[in-house]
Design an enzyme around this catalytic site. Structure first.
Site, PDB file in Angstrom:
ATOM      1  N   TYR A   1       0.856  -1.201   0.000  1.00  9.01           N
ATOM      2  CA  TYR A   1       0.000   0.000   0.000  1.00  9.01           C
ATOM      3  C   TYR A   1       0.885   1.242   0.000  1.00  9.01           C
ATOM      4  O   TYR A   1       1.901   1.303   0.708  1.00  9.01           O
ATOM      5  CB  TYR A   1      -0.905   0.026   1.239  1.00  9.01           C
ATOM      6  CG  TYR A   1      -1.685   1.322   1.375  1.00  9.01           C
ATOM      7  CD1 TYR A   1      -2.944   1.454   0.802  1.00  9.01           C
ATOM      8  CD2 TYR A   1      -1.155   2.427   2.052  1.00  9.01           C
ATOM      9  CE1 TYR A   1      -3.656   2.639   0.900  1.00  9.01           C
ATOM     10  CE2 TYR A   1      -1.865   3.612   2.153  1.00  9.01           C
ATOM     11  CZ  TYR A   1      -3.110   3.708   1.580  1.00  9.01           C
ATOM     12  OH  TYR A   1      -3.808   4.893   1.668  1.00  9.01           O
TER      13      TYR A   1
ATOM     14  N   GLU B   1      -4.007   7.225  -3.722  1.00  9.01           N
ATOM     15  CA  GLU B   1      -3.838   5.874  -3.169  1.00  9.01           C
ATOM     16  C   GLU B   1      -3.440   4.897  -4.269  1.00  9.01           C
ATOM     17  O   GLU B   1      -4.063   4.873  -5.336  1.00  9.01           O
ATOM     18  CB  GLU B   1      -5.150   5.375  -2.536  1.00  9.01           C
ATOM     19  CG  GLU B   1      -5.374   5.830  -1.117  1.00  9.01           C
ATOM     20  CD  GLU B   1      -6.509   5.063  -0.459  1.00  9.01           C
ATOM     21  OE1 GLU B   1      -6.405   4.770   0.738  1.00  9.01           O
ATOM     22  OE2 GLU B   1      -7.498   4.750  -1.149  1.00  9.01           O
TER      23      GLU B   1
END
Length: 387
Positions: free
Chosen positions: A109, A196
């Site tokens: 991530y 993101e």
């Protein structure tokens, strides 16, 4: 402003961030053509809507060969895709992203958001990619590395973040450092409010790829980011939210019966909370801003009344830049011009509050004025239930 995944990836590509090969399609025939061009054993067909959780909702499918890609595309296009973020009504799928399948070794991530406490962006990385980062933060916060950054991200800062991703070797670490610096550059140069990459994957052959991407932009900065204007997809936005943006109003539609008009996001959140505590549900978040004029207030009323679920209106204003007498004038004119029949509860404090209340009382209109937020919430919830 939100954009689709394929648009976010096109922007990533311009900054040299590696992404899977693929292309956006609008018909099943186009899906077949793109799949053929990729020449991969497996292709991924991904519905493009402004919501997360598409995979869990059936909006991400694998196809073996171009014929199967065409068949799946035909099934996805036009469907109402329901995810946790769309609500029960879902979103209509009008475009798809067709990409090569990727042999994944690890899922990571990487994200960057605005840290309003520190007044600067915050970069976050984690080895727990591919799942909700909010859940990781709640269950295993130690797995998230956080770093406040400026526009000039140093090599040491980027290295610290890259090493938290536990790269396989020095080469992969160097690639991660470069990728992190490119993403920060993109963030700053385009007035991004949220970025993101989830997941950022490590493939079996050691490549880093942005397998999914989400980018939101600061609406207030779009005047200097004119190249982003054509990325807006009005079909993905609520009609009332689009109308509100034309009048510099911040509006988000919700599911309740009490229309809210406030000035300031913090006050809007507090207003929704106190309505909930009083047993009601807000029908919207509507912020007229600190410098609203009478015309904006009238347009705000029109937007509130356009929602057929609204049974009563709660106006909660702290008069600073927006004086209470200006608010009162705008409310009175709007109620008269629009022939508002539903109950209107008003709580205001601040500049010229006495004059504003006198104007409301002298108008002869059926306003309910109260002194506190708690009183206003109790009253408007009761009126909404009986109207």
């Amino acid at each position: 402003m939100k954009i689709h995944e394929y648009q976010a990836k096109e922007l990533l590509k311009r900054y040299g961030v590696p992404i899977p090969n693929g292309g956006v399609v609008f018909t099943s025939a186009e899906a077949r053509k793109v799949a053929e061009g990729l020449g991969a054993d497996v292709v991924v067909i991904k519905a493009q809507i402004h919501a997360g959780g598409r995979g869990k909702g059936g909006g991400v499918r694998l196809a073996r060969g171009s014929a199967e890609a065409e068949k799946i595309a035909e099934e996805l296009l036009g469907m109402q895709l329901v995810t946790l973020q769309t609500g029960s009504e879902g979103r209509k799928v009008s475009r798809l992203l067709v990409e090569e399948g990727v042999d994944i070794k690890r899922e990571l991530y990487l994200g960057e958001v605005l840290d309003r406490v520190a007044s600067c962006p915050l970069m976050m990385v984690s080895t727990a990619g591919g799942v909700d980062i909010e859940q990781v933060a709640a269950d295993k916060p130690r797995l998230i590395k956080r770093q406040n950054v400026s526009s000039e991200l140093t090599v040491d800062q980027a290295r610290s973040l890259a090493e938290a991703l536990k790269p396989d070797d020095d080469k992969q670490c160097a690639e991660a450092i470069e990728l992190i610096r490119k993403l920060n550059k993109l963030f700053w140069e385009n007035d991004v409010s949220l970025l993101e990459i989830n997941p950022l994957v490590v493939t079996r052959n050691g490549r880093l790829l942005a397998l999914d991407a989400k980018i939101n932009f600061d609406d207030s900065a779009l005047f200097r980011q004119k190249h982003l204007a054509n990325l807006r997809d009005l079909a993905e936005e609520e009609p009332l939210e689009i109308e509100a943006s034309k009048h510099s109003l911040k509006y988000i539609k919700l599911d309740g019966t009490i229309g809210c008009m406030v000035n300031g996001a913090g006050l809007a959140m507090a207003t929704m909370d106190i309505i909930k505590l009083a047993g009601g549900e807000a029908a919207n978040f509507l912020d007229v801003g600190g410098g609203a004029n009478a015309d904006q207030i009238r347009n705000a009323f029109k937007i509130l009344l356009s929602d057929e679920n609204v049974k009563a209106v709660f106006i909660n204003i702290f008069g600073g830049i927006l004086r209470c007498d200006v608010l009162a004038e705008g409310v009175i004119n709007a109620v008269r011009d629009l022939d508002v029949a539903m109950p209107v509860v008003i709580r205001m404090e601040g500049t010229n509050v006495k004059k504003g209340r006198e104007m409301l009382q002298a108008s002869g209109l059926n306003f309910t004025t109260v002194d506190t937020m708690a009183q206003a919430a109790d009253r408007v919830v009761g009126l909404a239930q009986t109207h």
